[in-house]
Design a protein around this motif. Sequence first.
Motif, PDB file in Angstrom:
ATOM      1  N   GLU A   1      35.641  49.309  31.541  1.00  0.00           N
ATOM      2  CA  GLU A   1      37.073  49.845  31.268  1.00  0.00           C
ATOM      3  C   GLU A   1      37.936  49.003  31.004  1.00  0.00           C
ATOM      4  O   GLU A   1      38.032  47.665  31.425  1.00  0.00           O
ATOM      5  CB  GLU A   1      37.622  50.708  32.527  1.00  0.00           C
ATOM      6  CG  GLU A   1      36.548  51.972  32.844  1.00  0.00           C
ATOM      7  CD  GLU A   1      36.999  52.732  33.844  1.00  0.00           C
ATOM      8  OE1 GLU A   1      37.921  53.658  34.101  1.00  0.00           O
ATOM      9  OE2 GLU A   1      36.574  52.243  35.226  1.00  0.00           O
ATOM     10  N   LEU A   2      39.017  49.382  30.186  1.00  0.00           N
ATOM     11  CA  LEU A   2      40.315  48.272  29.663  1.00  0.00           C
ATOM     12  C   LEU A   2      41.418  48.840  30.481  1.00  0.00           C
ATOM     13  O   LEU A   2      41.737  50.086  30.157  1.00  0.00           O
ATOM     14  CB  LEU A   2      40.490  48.263  28.383  1.00  0.00           C
ATOM     15  CG  LEU A   2      41.723  47.335  27.737  1.00  0.00           C
ATOM     16  CD1 LEU A   2      40.926  45.938  28.190  1.00  0.00           C
ATOM     17  CD2 LEU A   2      41.628  47.443  26.441  1.00  0.00           C
ATOM     18  N   GLU A   3      41.732  47.953  31.524  1.00  0.00           N
ATOM     19  CA  GLU A   3      43.057  48.289  32.321  1.00  0.00           C
ATOM     20  C   GLU A   3      44.107  47.425  31.974  1.00  0.00           C
ATOM     21  O   GLU A   3      44.159  46.267  32.558  1.00  0.00           O
ATOM     22  CB  GLU A   3      42.590  48.260  34.004  1.00  0.00           C
ATOM     23  CG  GLU A   3      42.047  49.444  34.249  1.00  0.00           C
ATOM     24  CD  GLU A   3      41.720  49.572  35.955  1.00  0.00           C
ATOM     25  OE1 GLU A   3      42.357  48.708  36.635  1.00  0.00           O
ATOM     26  OE2 GLU A   3      41.218  50.566  36.388  1.00  0.00           O
ATOM     27  N   GLU A   4      45.103  47.610  31.093  1.00  0.00           N
ATOM     28  CA  GLU A   4      46.009  47.015  30.718  1.00  0.00           C
ATOM     29  C   GLU A   4      45.578  45.507  30.062  1.00  0.00           C
ATOM     30  O   GLU A   4      44.551  45.708  29.053  1.00  0.00           O
ATOM     31  CB  GLU A   4      47.286  46.671  31.752  1.00  0.00           C
ATOM     32  CG  GLU A   4      47.744  47.965  32.411  1.00  0.00           C
ATOM     33  CD  GLU A   4      48.946  47.670  33.500  1.00  0.00           C
ATOM     34  OE1 GLU A   4      49.037  46.530  33.977  1.00  0.00           O
ATOM     35  OE2 GLU A   4      49.562  48.510  33.905  1.00  0.00           O
ATOM     36  N   ASN A   5      45.764  44.590  30.841  1.00  0.00           N
ATOM     37  CA  ASN A   5      45.040  43.147  30.291  1.00  0.00           C
ATOM     38  C   ASN A   5      43.830  42.597  30.746  1.00  0.00           C
ATOM     39  O   ASN A   5      43.484  41.633  30.646  1.00  0.00           O
ATOM     40  CB  ASN A   5      46.172  42.028  30.233  1.00  0.00           C
ATOM     41  CG  ASN A   5      47.344  42.675  29.245  1.00  0.00           C
ATOM     42  OD1 ASN A   5      47.156  42.988  28.284  1.00  0.00           O
ATOM     43  ND2 ASN A   5      48.548  42.099  29.906  1.00  0.00           N
ATOM     44  N   ASP A   6      42.970  43.717  31.782  1.00  0.00           N
ATOM     45  CA  ASP A   6      41.937  43.366  32.396  1.00  0.00           C
ATOM     46  C   ASP A   6      40.716  44.025  31.918  1.00  0.00           C
ATOM     47  O   ASP A   6      41.037  45.364  31.632  1.00  0.00           O
ATOM     48  CB  ASP A   6      42.246  43.323  33.861  1.00  0.00           C
ATOM     49  CG  ASP A   6      43.261  42.540  34.415  1.00  0.00           C
ATOM     50  OD1 ASP A   6      43.062  41.323  33.892  1.00  0.00           O
ATOM     51  OD2 ASP A   6      43.901  42.768  35.090  1.00  0.00           O
ATOM     52  N   ILE A   7      39.576  43.607  32.008  1.00  0.00           N
ATOM     53  CA  ILE A   7      38.261  44.348  31.656  1.00  0.00           C
ATOM     54  C   ILE A   7      37.636  44.527  32.948  1.00  0.00           C
ATOM     55  O   ILE A   7      37.399  43.310  33.706  1.00  0.00           O
ATOM     56  CB  ILE A   7      37.279  43.513  30.863  1.00  0.00           C
ATOM     57  CG1 ILE A   7      38.039  43.177  29.267  1.00  0.00           C
ATOM     58  CG2 ILE A   7      35.807  44.237  30.516  1.00  0.00           C
ATOM     59  CD1 ILE A   7      37.347  42.257  28.398  1.00  0.00           C
ATOM     60  N   VAL A   8      37.231  45.619  33.448  1.00  0.00           N
ATOM     61  CA  VAL A   8      36.815  45.989  34.724  1.00  0.00           C
ATOM     62  C   VAL A   8      35.505  46.555  34.584  1.00  0.00           C
ATOM     63  O   VAL A   8      35.402  47.395  33.704  1.00  0.00           O
ATOM     64  CB  VAL A   8      37.571  47.022  35.385  1.00  0.00           C
ATOM     65  CG1 VAL A   8      37.037  47.408  36.804  1.00  0.00           C
ATOM     66  CG2 VAL A   8      39.279  46.606  35.583  1.00  0.00           C
ATOM     67  N   ILE A   9      34.455  45.983  35.209  1.00  0.00           N
ATOM     68  CA  ILE A   9      32.904  46.387  35.206  1.00  0.00           C
ATOM     69  C   ILE A   9      32.575  46.972  36.549  1.00  0.00           C
ATOM     70  O   ILE A   9      33.031  46.197  37.438  1.00  0.00           O
ATOM     71  CB  ILE A   9      32.062  45.109  34.746  1.00  0.00           C
ATOM     72  CG1 ILE A   9      32.665  44.514  33.391  1.00  0.00           C
ATOM     73  CG2 ILE A   9      30.985  45.437  34.712  1.00  0.00           C
ATOM     74  CD1 ILE A   9      31.815  43.264  33.047  1.00  0.00           C
ATOM     75  N   SER A  10      32.251  48.227  36.606  1.00  0.00           N
ATOM     76  CA  SER A  10      31.958  48.731  38.028  1.00  0.00           C
ATOM     77  C   SER A  10      30.617  49.424  37.926  1.00  0.00           C
ATOM     78  O   SER A  10      30.040  49.967  36.667  1.00  0.00           O
ATOM     79  CB  SER A  10      33.043  49.784  38.338  1.00  0.00           C
ATOM     80  OG  SER A  10      34.176  49.464  38.306  1.00  0.00           O
ATOM     81  N   PRO A  11      29.878  49.535  39.070  1.00  0.00           N
ATOM     82  CA  PRO A  11      28.402  50.061  39.093  1.00  0.00           C
ATOM     83  C   PRO A  11      28.821  51.632  38.817  1.00  0.00           C
ATOM     84  O   PRO A  11      29.557  52.159  39.294  1.00  0.00           O
ATOM     85  CB  PRO A  11      27.974  49.897  40.313  1.00  0.00           C
ATOM     86  CG  PRO A  11      28.914  48.694  41.096  1.00  0.00           C
ATOM     87  CD  PRO A  11      30.080  48.807  40.201  1.00  0.00           C
ATOM     88  N   THR A  12      27.947  52.310  37.955  1.00  0.00           N
ATOM     89  CA  THR A  12      28.242  53.788  37.824  1.00  0.00           C
ATOM     90  C   THR A  12      27.574  54.634  38.747  1.00  0.00           C
ATOM     91  O   THR A  12      28.098  55.760  39.097  1.00  0.00           O
ATOM     92  CB  THR A  12      27.597  54.117  36.639  1.00  0.00           C
ATOM     93  OG1 THR A  12      26.346  53.955  36.575  1.00  0.00           O
ATOM     94  CG2 THR A  12      28.017  53.756  35.194  1.00  0.00           C
TER      95      THR A  12
END
Length: 320
Positions: A37-48
């Motif tokens: 996911e793109l959160e403002e200026n950060d790329i966030v990778i999370s387990p589904t």
Amino acid sequence: MEVRKLQTTAAGTFIVTIPKNWAEKLKLKKGDLVSIELEENDIVISPTKPRVGVQSRSLEMDQFRDQRLLELCITASYIQGHDITEVVSKDKMVPDRKKWIRQAVESLIGVEIAEDYANQVVLQNLVDPSKFDLDRLLERFSTTSKAVFQDAIRALVERDQALAQDAFERGEESTRLYRLLMRLALQAAGDKKLRAQMNLTNISSVIVKIIAIRELGRIAYYAMRIAEHIGELDKGLKEEMTTTIQKMMKATVEMQEHATQALLNRDLALASSIIDRMAHVRKLYELAHSMIMKVDSEKNALTLSLIIRDIRAIAGYAVA
């Protein structure tokens, strides 16, 4: 923090690796899916896949010689989001200590004694935070504390000790709702997926709500204290005094109602108007205080001073 070099495939897609120990900690293996996911200026990778894990805390009974301290620690464990709280002892617990634990559990919504042994008591929280609407619960908390406040003042005007006692007991009960609210809000602040399940937009909004819940908790406390003070009056009040206190109560109740609405609806104009109304409450406070100086009974004068001080405090927390 790890710094990794961004690379590209032959087709021009960007790729990046993650540390092996991170993957192992999250129990990820080759072929597992992750969300990006793109959160403002950060790329966030999370387990589904859902996270499995129970937060627990252990308390050593031998460290507690005071019931109040044990209750505070059990409550803190609950508010911090622990699902399991174990109270353990090196030796067999005496019945009085077991009673302390049971009384602490009574003040917490969704907690029960799951296991009970001679030297260990296991408390389990059964509340599923994803099933709650934080805004609606916050609104309910505001409404219940407001009702306690209104009934306390009505008890003062009508000299109704039974109503005052009822308001005080309901005020104590609202403490359970406050603790649940704090627990849910802190859990949401620390878990992005839970925020999504609870329809909370971002962590900033959750932090604002935590602050608001704290102020509402103070409002509920002072409403309960006003109800308690009613029982300390030994004489009736003059009509001029009761009228002024009623005006203070009405103005303060409106401030609390509108503050809750402004918070939930993000209404800045309404919020600004509440701040401006504090001056009116201060004037009524000064008027009531001047009347108290003329009260014959020293005991009543002190009690009335506490009551109008608490009303002013509620108005102040509505502003906050």
